[in-house]
Design a protein around this motif. Structure first.
Motif, mmCIF file in Angstrom:
data_model
loop_
_atom_site.group_PDB
_atom_site.id
_atom_site.type_symbol
_atom_site.label_atom_id
_atom_site.label_comp_id
_atom_site.label_asym_id
_atom_site.label_seq_id
_atom_site.Cartn_x
_atom_site.Cartn_y
_atom_site.Cartn_z
ATOM 1 N N GLY A 285 -15.978 -27.134 6.902
ATOM 2 C CA GLY A 285 -14.893 -28.055 7.225
ATOM 3 C C GLY A 285 -15.130 -29.482 6.786
ATOM 4 N N ASP A 286 -16.227 -29.748 6.063
ATOM 5 C CA ASP A 286 -16.518 -31.095 5.592
ATOM 6 C C ASP A 286 -15.896 -31.278 4.205
ATOM 7 O OD1 ASP A 286 -17.503 -33.506 4.735
ATOM 8 O OD2 ASP A 286 -19.599 -33.098 5.228
ATOM 9 N N LEU A 287 -14.704 -31.881 4.182
ATOM 10 C CA LEU A 287 -13.984 -32.030 2.915
ATOM 11 C C LEU A 287 -14.337 -33.359 2.240
ATOM 12 C CD1 LEU A 287 -10.468 -30.544 3.745
ATOM 13 C CD2 LEU A 287 -12.518 -29.418 2.887
ATOM 14 N N SER A 288 -15.627 -33.546 2.042
ATOM 15 C CA SER A 288 -16.137 -34.670 1.257
ATOM 16 C C SER A 288 -16.910 -34.098 0.091
ATOM 17 C CB SER A 288 -17.039 -35.564 2.103
ATOM 18 O OG SER A 288 -18.232 -34.866 2.452
ATOM 19 N N VAL A 289 -17.182 -34.917 -0.921
ATOM 20 C CA VAL A 289 -17.972 -34.444 -2.061
ATOM 21 C C VAL A 289 -19.350 -33.994 -1.596
ATOM 22 C CG1 VAL A 289 -19.065 -35.150 -4.227
ATOM 23 C CG2 VAL A 289 -16.688 -35.769 -3.777
ATOM 24 N N ASP A 290 -19.961 -34.759 -0.701
ATOM 25 C CA ASP A 290 -21.282 -34.371 -0.180
ATOM 26 C C ASP A 290 -21.194 -33.067 0.607
ATOM 27 O OD1 ASP A 290 -22.491 -36.557 -1.309
ATOM 28 O OD2 ASP A 290 -22.539 -37.745 0.543
ATOM 29 N N GLY A 291 -20.109 -32.899 1.370
ATOM 30 C CA GLY A 291 -19.930 -31.661 2.125
ATOM 31 C C GLY A 291 -19.734 -30.463 1.220
ATOM 32 N N ALA A 292 -18.980 -30.653 0.138
ATOM 33 C CA ALA A 292 -18.766 -29.566 -0.826
ATOM 34 C C ALA A 292 -20.069 -29.192 -1.513
ATOM 35 C CB ALA A 292 -17.722 -29.989 -1.855
ATOM 36 N N ASP A 293 -20.866 -30.205 -1.852
ATOM 37 C CA ASP A 293 -22.152 -29.952 -2.484
ATOM 38 C C ASP A 293 -23.075 -29.181 -1.541
ATOM 39 O OD1 ASP A 293 -23.930 -30.907 -4.953
ATOM 40 O OD2 ASP A 293 -25.149 -31.079 -3.155
ATOM 41 N N ALA A 294 -23.090 -29.589 -0.280
ATOM 42 C CA ALA A 294 -23.938 -28.914 0.707
ATOM 43 C C ALA A 294 -23.505 -27.469 0.912
ATOM 44 C CB ALA A 294 -23.904 -29.670 2.033
ATOM 45 N N LEU A 295 -22.197 -27.227 0.871
ATOM 46 C CA LEU A 295 -21.689 -25.855 1.015
ATOM 47 C C LEU A 295 -22.192 -24.987 -0.132
ATOM 48 C CD1 LEU A 295 -19.755 -23.947 2.646
ATOM 49 C CD2 LEU A 295 -17.990 -24.594 0.990
ATOM 50 N N GLY A 296 -22.143 -25.523 -1.354
ATOM 51 C CA GLY A 296 -22.622 -24.768 -2.505
ATOM 52 C C GLY A 296 -24.108 -24.489 -2.449
ATOM 53 N N VAL A 297 -24.885 -25.493 -2.045
ATOM 54 C CA VAL A 297 -26.333 -25.301 -1.923
ATOM 55 C C VAL A 297 -26.630 -24.254 -0.849
ATOM 56 C CG1 VAL A 297 -28.498 -26.413 -1.231
ATOM 57 C CG2 VAL A 297 -26.906 -27.606 -2.761
ATOM 58 N N GLY A 298 -25.893 -24.319 0.258
ATOM 59 C CA GLY A 298 -26.097 -23.355 1.333
ATOM 60 C C GLY A 298 -25.811 -21.935 0.900
ATOM 61 N N LEU A 299 -24.731 -21.746 0.133
ATOM 62 C CA LEU A 299 -24.416 -20.396 -0.352
ATOM 63 C C LEU A 299 -25.466 -19.921 -1.348
ATOM 64 C CD1 LEU A 299 -22.593 -17.965 -0.334
ATOM 65 C CD2 LEU A 299 -21.121 -19.092 -2.011
ATOM 66 N N ALA A 300 -25.963 -20.817 -2.176
ATOM 67 C CA ALA A 300 -27.031 -20.440 -3.103
ATOM 68 C C ALA A 300 -28.281 -20.010 -2.351
ATOM 69 C CB ALA A 300 -27.349 -21.614 -4.034
ATOM 70 N N GLU A 301 -28.595 -20.718 -1.261
ATOM 71 C CA GLU A 301 -29.743 -20.321 -0.430
ATOM 72 C C GLU A 301 -29.516 -18.936 0.160
ATOM 73 O OE1 GLU A 301 -32.485 -21.842 -0.277
ATOM 74 O OE2 GLU A 301 -32.144 -23.959 -0.704
ATOM 75 N N ASP A 302 -28.287 -18.645 0.588
ATOM 76 C CA ASP A 302 -27.967 -17.311 1.101
ATOM 77 C C ASP A 302 -28.185 -16.250 0.027
ATOM 78 O OD1 ASP A 302 -27.183 -18.518 3.483
ATOM 79 O OD2 ASP A 302 -25.027 -18.395 3.043
ATOM 80 N N LEU A 303 -27.756 -16.556 -1.193
ATOM 81 C CA LEU A 303 -27.921 -15.609 -2.299
ATOM 82 C C LEU A 303 -29.394 -15.362 -2.600
ATOM 83 C CD1 LEU A 303 -25.095 -17.019 -4.588
ATOM 84 C CD2 LEU A 303 -25.147 -14.690 -3.680
ATOM 85 N N LEU A 304 -30.183 -16.434 -2.602
ATOM 86 C CA LEU A 304 -31.615 -16.282 -2.853
ATOM 87 C C LEU A 304 -32.282 -15.470 -1.753
ATOM 88 C CD1 LEU A 304 -32.423 -19.892 -4.125
ATOM 89 C CD2 LEU A 304 -32.515 -17.778 -5.483
ATOM 90 N N ALA A 305 -31.887 -15.725 -0.504
ATOM 91 C CA ALA A 305 -32.466 -14.980 0.615
ATOM 92 C C ALA A 305 -32.114 -13.500 0.547
ATOM 93 C CB ALA A 305 -31.989 -15.573 1.941
ATOM 94 N N ALA A 306 -30.962 -13.194 -0.082
ATOM 95 C CA ALA A 306 -30.518 -11.805 -0.212
ATOM 96 C C ALA A 306 -31.045 -11.119 -1.467
ATOM 97 C CB ALA A 306 -28.990 -11.745 -0.185
ATOM 98 N N GLY A 307 -31.867 -11.839 -2.257
ATOM 99 C CA GLY A 307 -32.512 -11.210 -3.400
ATOM 100 C C GLY A 307 -31.923 -11.526 -4.758
ATOM 101 N N ALA A 308 -31.174 -12.630 -4.878
ATOM 102 C CA ALA A 308 -30.525 -12.957 -6.154
ATOM 103 C C ALA A 308 -31.506 -13.095 -7.304
ATOM 104 C CB ALA A 308 -29.697 -14.237 -6.014
ATOM 105 N N ALA A 309 -32.693 -13.665 -7.029
ATOM 106 C CA ALA A 309 -33.657 -13.899 -8.096
ATOM 107 C C ALA A 309 -34.177 -12.588 -8.704
ATOM 108 C CB ALA A 309 -34.824 -14.734 -7.569
ATOM 109 N N GLY A 310 -34.060 -11.507 -7.973
ATOM 110 C CA GLY A 310 -34.480 -10.219 -8.498
ATOM 111 C C GLY A 310 -33.384 -9.495 -9.243
ATOM 112 N N ILE A 311 -32.171 -10.061 -9.245
ATOM 113 C CA ILE A 311 -31.024 -9.425 -9.907
ATOM 114 C C ILE A 311 -30.724 -10.061 -11.242
ATOM 115 C CG2 ILE A 311 -28.529 -9.054 -9.728
ATOM 116 C CD1 ILE A 311 -28.889 -8.788 -6.711
#
Length: 317
Positions: A285-311
């Protein structure tokens, strides 16, 4: 800056069309007369696959060099081609309202992804498109191709007068086809549920020297031209790519949308052969540029935790 607004562009038909639209709009907002400065990039000179010649960033470097050398005042890029690491001394001062984000299938005989027969040949220069095509239709033969829009379309039987074509279909960005007035060749706009676009797809980036973003005759025009919702969406998408430390041509798709007060981001990481896909989503719900950036970083962390680097071939761990 000289008496006119010098706008740098690649010389392809699509780049010239996109840049002319941008230049005319900034001229209208600023009152400045514009001229186009054509720049030849490494991507235009070398015809190997994008992964061999350094990824889609090869289309950007020469334009940035021209800006820094004061050979132009603005450069217009397809945002999906822009590296996620900012260039020193330069600023993406405007991101206009985004066009269609989807990928488009252009096939012979009006065929769609579902009706292409097994064994049909489909051309693309994008590992992201290739992987998702193979996942959706394992029976298709995906062919790596290069060239401008007309060159690619000419390889599909029935889509060009220049020859019979050697492919059954190609996949291109819908935005480019619409901008060129070539939407009649689209036989299917591929649902993002099947094929997530490249981060930033459908958006343009207007880059200038850092000082000119706040202290120039056209700075106010650039600020007015910037589209807040588009900037938020592409910031989130590109943050995924940056955190995964993956290049512009990596088999990664991302799409963000703003609905009301919520920014929702989806991303997919694919194996090159399409046999493994990891797709996740996050909202914030943070509709700022910093909030959007943090959302993207957070999703990338989720992907890495789920094994993205092995795919996929990622640097991030």
């Amino acid at each position: 800056m000289t008496g006119s607004l010098r706008v740098g562009t690649r010389a392809s038909a699509l780049a010239l069309t996109q840049t002319t639209t941008v230049a005319e709009r900034i001229s209208s907002l600023s009152g400045a007369v514009h001229e186009l400065v054509r720049i030849r990039t490494e991507g235009d000179v070398h015809k190997g696959s994008l992964t061999q010649i350094g990824g889609t960033g090869v289309f950007v470097a020469a334009l940035r060099d021209a800006l820094l050398a004061d050979r132009c005042d603005l450069a217009v890029h397809s945002l999906k081609d822009l590296p996620t690491v900012p260039a020193e001394g330069l600023n993406v001062a405007a991101i206009p309202e985004r066009a269609d984000t989807r990928d488009a299938l252009c096939a012979r005989d009006g065929l769609t992804l579902a009706t292409l027969p097994d064994g049909a040949t489909v051309g693309t220069g994008s590992p992201r498109r290739a992987a998702q095509l193979r996942a959706a239709r394992p029976g298709l033969e995906v062919i790596d191709i290069r060239g401008n829009v007309d060159t690619r379309l000419a390889r599909v039987a029935g889509l060009s007068e220049s020859g019979p074509g050697d492919l059954d279909a190609v996949v291109l960005a819908a935005a480019g086809l619409f901008r060129l007035g070539r939407e009649s060749v689209i036989t299917e706009l591929i649902d993002p549920a099947v094929m997530l676009p490249a981060p930033g797809q459908g958006a343009l980036a207007v880059e200038c020297r850092t000082g000119d973003a706040v202290d120039s005759p056209f700075a106010a025009a650039l600020k007015d031209y910037d589209h807040t919702t588009t900037r938020l969406a592409v910031t989130a998408e590109r943050a995924v790519l940056r955190r995964l430390e993956a290049g512009c041509s990596a088999p990664i798709g991302a799409l963000a949308t703003v609905t009301g007060d919520v920014l929702t981001l989806q991303a997919v990481v694919c194996s090159l052969d399409g046999t493994q896909l990891l797709r996740l989503a996050r909202s914030g719900g943070d509709l700022s540029v910093d909030g959007a950036d943090a959302l993207g970083v957070g999703l990338a962390e989720d992907l890495l935790a789920a094994g993205a680097a092995g795919i996929a071939p990622l640097t991030a761990q």
